[in-house]
Design an enzyme around this catalytic site. Structure first.
Site, PDB file in Angstrom:
ATOM      1  N   HIS A   7      33.047  46.115  46.011  1.00 53.01           N
ATOM      2  CA  HIS A   7      33.375  46.271  47.430  1.00 53.01           C
ATOM      3  C   HIS A   7      34.880  46.259  47.654  1.00 53.01           C
ATOM      4  O   HIS A   7      35.645  45.811  46.807  1.00 53.01           O
ATOM      5  CB  HIS A   7      32.704  45.203  48.308  1.00 53.01           C
ATOM      6  N   HIS A  79      41.170  42.611  49.712  1.00 48.29           N
ATOM      7  CA  HIS A  79      40.987  42.590  48.262  1.00 48.29           C
ATOM      8  C   HIS A  79      40.004  43.674  47.813  1.00 48.29           C
ATOM      9  O   HIS A  79      39.272  44.241  48.618  1.00 48.29           O
ATOM     10  CB  HIS A  79      40.522  41.217  47.761  1.00 48.29           C
ATOM     11  N   GLU A 130      39.094  40.443  43.175  1.00 46.55           N
ATOM     12  CA  GLU A 130      37.928  39.574  42.998  1.00 46.55           C
ATOM     13  C   GLU A 130      37.106  40.141  41.850  1.00 46.55           C
ATOM     14  O   GLU A 130      36.935  41.351  41.757  1.00 46.55           O
ATOM     15  CB  GLU A 130      37.092  39.563  44.295  1.00 46.55           C
TER      16      GLU A 130
HETATM   17 CO    CO Z   1      34.973  40.006  48.263  1.00 50.88          CO
END
Ligand code: CO
Length: 134
Positions: A7, A79, A130
């Site tokens: 994502h 992020h 991440e």
């Molecule tokens: Co995230």
């Protein structure tokens, strides 16, 4: 080591209007808001055919995205999340390469109930990364 882009996370000042934008203007599949108190955010998941967008807004005191919103009042990209098969092996490989792992360096449970870690943006082209074990 990294696999799919899981994502892209975007911090927004108004979650309801951001969700409406993605649903009504962009025509995307948008979830109801999901509060994640341990991460200090409320999330709306936007499901795309090949990935996801997470719309994040601050939840509670000391939200990790509150300071971001002060610097970027209109919101902005926060992020990228890459998938890895083994998060501990990925962490150890990255640490050995000199990358900084944020926080306790132990995986926490992310928005999808899977182990996640965050990597220092200064070590990755100015982008907070991440890692999510899938
Ligand atoms: Co995230």
């Amino acid at each position: 080591m990294i696999g799919r882009l899981n994502h892209v996370a975007i911090v927004v000042p108004d979650l309801a209007s951001a969700a409406a934008l993605y649903r009504d203007v962009l025509g995307a599949d948008v979830s109801a808001p999901v509060p994640l108190p341990t991460h200090g955010v409320t999330t709306v998941f936007v499901t795309l055919p090949n990935s996801k967008i997470e719309l994040l807004s601050p939840l509670g005191e000391n939200s990790p995205v509150a300071a971001f919103l002060e610097r970027h009042p209109a919101g902005g990209m926060h992020h990228l999340c890459y998938e890895v098969a083994d998060i501990l092996a990925a962490r150890d490989t990255l640490k050995a390469a000199g990358a900084r792992v944020l926080g306790s360096q132990e995986p926490t449970t992310g928005a999808h109930g899977k182990p996640v870690l965050f990597l220092h943006p200064k070590d990755f082209c100015g982008t907070l990364i991440e890692l999510e074990q899938v």
